[in-house]
Enzyme design. Structure first.
Site, PDB file in Angstrom:
ATOM      1  N   HIS A   1      35.095  32.052  43.019  1.00  0.00           N
ATOM      2  CA  HIS A   1      34.573  31.558  41.742  1.00  0.00           C
ATOM      3  C   HIS A   1      33.066  31.338  41.769  1.00  0.00           C
ATOM      4  O   HIS A   1      32.539  30.456  41.087  1.00  0.00           O
ATOM      5  CB  HIS A   1      35.295  30.277  41.298  1.00  0.00           C
ATOM      6  CG  HIS A   1      36.654  30.555  40.749  1.00  0.00           C
ATOM      7  ND1 HIS A   1      37.454  29.593  40.181  1.00  0.00           N
ATOM      8  CD2 HIS A   1      37.383  31.695  40.702  1.00  0.00           C
ATOM      9  CE1 HIS A   1      38.600  30.135  39.775  1.00  0.00           C
ATOM     10  NE2 HIS A   1      38.576  31.414  40.074  1.00  0.00           N
TER      11      HIS A   1
ATOM     12  N   GLU B   1      43.303  34.878  32.527  1.00  0.00           N
ATOM     13  CA  GLU B   1      44.021  34.114  33.571  1.00  0.00           C
ATOM     14  C   GLU B   1      43.212  32.905  33.989  1.00  0.00           C
ATOM     15  O   GLU B   1      43.753  31.812  34.177  1.00  0.00           O
ATOM     16  CB  GLU B   1      44.302  35.007  34.791  1.00  0.00           C
ATOM     17  CG  GLU B   1      45.151  34.333  35.873  1.00  0.00           C
ATOM     18  CD  GLU B   1      44.348  33.593  36.937  1.00  0.00           C
ATOM     19  OE1 GLU B   1      44.974  32.928  37.776  1.00  0.00           O
ATOM     20  OE2 GLU B   1      43.100  33.639  36.925  1.00  0.00           O
TER      21      GLU B   1
ATOM     22  N   ASP C   1      46.860  38.583  43.252  1.00  0.00           N
ATOM     23  CA  ASP C   1      45.648  37.856  42.863  1.00  0.00           C
ATOM     24  C   ASP C   1      44.909  37.477  44.133  1.00  0.00           C
ATOM     25  O   ASP C   1      45.362  36.608  44.873  1.00  0.00           O
ATOM     26  CB  ASP C   1      46.034  36.608  42.055  1.00  0.00           C
ATOM     27  CG  ASP C   1      44.828  35.931  41.415  1.00  0.00           C
ATOM     28  OD1 ASP C   1      45.044  34.986  40.650  1.00  0.00           O
ATOM     29  OD2 ASP C   1      43.696  36.345  41.724  1.00  0.00           O
TER      30      ASP C   1
HETATM   31 ZN    ZN Z   1      42.453  34.944  40.358  1.00  0.00          ZN
END
Ligand code: ZN
Length: 550
Positions: free
Chosen positions: A488, A359, A388
């Site tokens: 992230h 993804e 998500d």
């Molecule tokens: Zn994600």
């Protein structure tokens, strides 16, 4: 220190004796079998599934005493999955990125848990190509020595690597273009290639159909290479800055060129045959990976797909993004099967629990899934629910804006998505929990479903955007701080989880799953026939697939 003890106080800070961090690697060998253990404790196997789970003999984690899916969501089980995924990330420098051992082990973990509960798991392979440039590209034309790479021409985005020399032939070019954007359609029709010489290089003009469609036509006509130049209107004369849909789908090298270069080449061709050499100086790394699918049969074969991506970025273990969604979808599968085995009647639809690969590379796994559906299979897809990021430490309860009434922009969701939105918001309102709408901005795996006309919904707790003062008033936490400061990053580990929010979101996910399972297909949008393409999504590139910044 978390702002409010009631929300965001990580269970971990209570230093559960089970988890002294120093000894974590010792527990690793425990985690994989733990998957089956947790599955076995989820209760007897689902109806129609193969064989019951292994008898673990371990203390039962939870026996569903309440009979609805939302009520059997258990925070300890959710966190146990997160612990396992975090520990597995240690196998690959604390990342579960595409192509890493830790991703494969995460897939093994999820598959083991599902099979332990009696599911038969489809491990669907696909390959993702990661594209990079090794040089600026080469365009050599006798007599045109002042062409500069990066100015007049460059590698076309996601072009296959390769070098080609041959006669350059124009393919249905209209310069100046007769009108505005897409008023030309060079190479889009089969007849455009009637006079094309196999082995020659094709000069193609932007416009009318996608870059990938043009290249596929060129390859079918036997072109050895392609120069694709900008359409020629006043605002479309520079480098195209475009990209192909799928680097693995092509084999012929492509250069991107300005309209001025094309005009110079055409001038040369007007006086006689012109031989050119092009080279796309790029590399393509192939990463085989998988999607995991597990079905819980209903009364019909119509499908509600409940999905979460299983991979993380390279920078960190991805426990909020997206271990939280993975753990939630896994628990939904385990508990739904347990309730079914305990006598809950089959709903109308079959529930398909999906764990997407790649993804973070651009929704590659979910695109591969949707593109692999023929029209009949697509028509059987009633809805997609996407989860998500559900546990952001400074987060909120966001619901995808299915009816579009919040006017947040983003993609327009197919009819039926409003019903899915209401399944979530009704749940929150019944529990007196505030919620916020969020846009379908194309940043997660609902994207390919929406493009294919499948109604979609889901939840999101926030990423890099700062929490507003208004949101802080409603949800607590810190205004002016990112909803997830570890988005992230390496710090997106088990400490980066708000367990209170995670349970609230998991229960809402369960309510929507149970509600969606009895929905009948919405037929309105099924007319769409063309398979979805990356650059139809607002976030991933907009019209014509704008090339990602270098
Ligand atoms: Zn994600």
């Amino acid at each position: 220190m978390r702002p409010r003890p009631t929300s965001g106080t990580p269970r971990r800070t209570l230093q559960s004796p089970l988890y002294p961090p120093a000894y974590l690697p010792l527990y690793l060998p425990l985690y994989l079998p733990l998957a089956g253990l947790l599955a076995a404790c989820a209760g007897p196997a689902p109806k129609g599934a193969r064989g019951a789970g292994a008898d673990s003999g371990a203390p039962e984690a939870s026996e569903p005493t309440r009979s609805t899916l939302p009520d059997v969501m258990d925070i300890d089980r959710l966190l146990a999955h997160l612990d396992a995924l975090d520990a597995l990330s240690a196998a690959s420098a604390r990342s579960r990125v595409l192509g890493s051992a830790a991703f494969d082990q995460s897939a093994d973990y999820v598959q083991g848990a599902l099979e332990g509960a009696g599911y038969s798991v489809q491990r669907v392979p696909f390959t993702h190509g990661v594209w990079s440039e090794t040089g600026p590209g080469v365009l050599a034309v006798g007599g045109l020595s002042d062409l500069a790479a990066g100015v007049d021409y460059q590698n076309f985005g996601r072009s296959p690597p390769g070098r080609a020399t041959g006669q350059l032939l124009p393919v249905d070019i209209q310069l100046p273009p007769p009108g505005g954007t897409n008023s030309t359609d060079s190479g889009c029709q089969a007849r455009d290639w009637d006079d094309f010489e196999p082995g020659a290089l094709a000069l193609l003009q932007r416009g009318g159909c996608s870059f990938s469609e043009k290249l596929a036509m060129a390859e079918a006509a036997g072109a050895a290479g392609v120069i694709l130049f900008n359409e020629g209107q006043a605002d479309r004369r520079g480098l195209v800055e475009g990209q192909l849909d799928d680097v693995l789908a092509h084999s012929v090298p492509v250069l991107d060129a300005t309209t001025a270069v094309a005009e110079a080449l055409l001038e040369r061709m007007a006086v006689g045959p012109l031989t050119v050499t092009i080279e796309a100086q790029v590399a393509v790394e192939r990463f085989p990976t998988v999607n995991l699918l597990a079905d819980l049969p209903g009364q019909t074969a119509d499908l509600v797909v409940i999905g979460a991506h299983l991979d993380s970025v390279a920078a960190g273990p991805g426990i909020n993004d997206n271990g939280s969604g993975t753990a939630t979808v896994l628990e939904l599968a385990l508990q739904a099967a347990a309730l079914r085995a305990a006598g809950e009647p089959d709903p109308r639809d079959t529930l398909r629990f999906a764990f997407w690969g790649a993804e973070e590379e651009g929704l590659i796994g979910s695109f591969a899934y949707v593109r692999g559906l023929d029209e009949l299979a697509l028509a059987a897809h009633v809805a997609n629910l996407n989860f998500d990021m559900l546990a952001s430490p400074n987060g909120l309860r966001a619901v995808y804006d299915g009816d579009g009434d919040a006017r947040l922009g983003g993609a327009e969701a197919p009819a039926g998505s409003a019903v899915l939105e209401a399944l979530f918001t009704d749940h929150f309102e019944a529990r007196d929990l505030d919620w916020s709408p969020t846009a379908f901005d194309g940043r997660s795996d609902y994207g390919p479903f929406i493009l294919a006309g499948v109604p979609a919904g889901g939840l999101f707790s926030g990423a890099e955007v700062d929490k507003s003062a208004h949101e802080a008033l409603i949800y607590g936490g810190a205004a002016g701080e990112p909803l997830d400061a570890c988005y992230h990053r390496a710090c997106d580990g088990v400490e980066n989880i708000d367990p209170v929010l995670l349970l609230e979101m998991a229960e809402a996910a369960a309510a929507a799953t149970a509600g969606a399972a009895d929905l009948a297909p919405f037929v309105a949008d099924r007319a769409r026939s063309a398979p979805p393409r990356h650059h139809d999504l607002p976030y991933v590139g907009g019209c014509d697939g704008a090339r990602p910044a270098r």
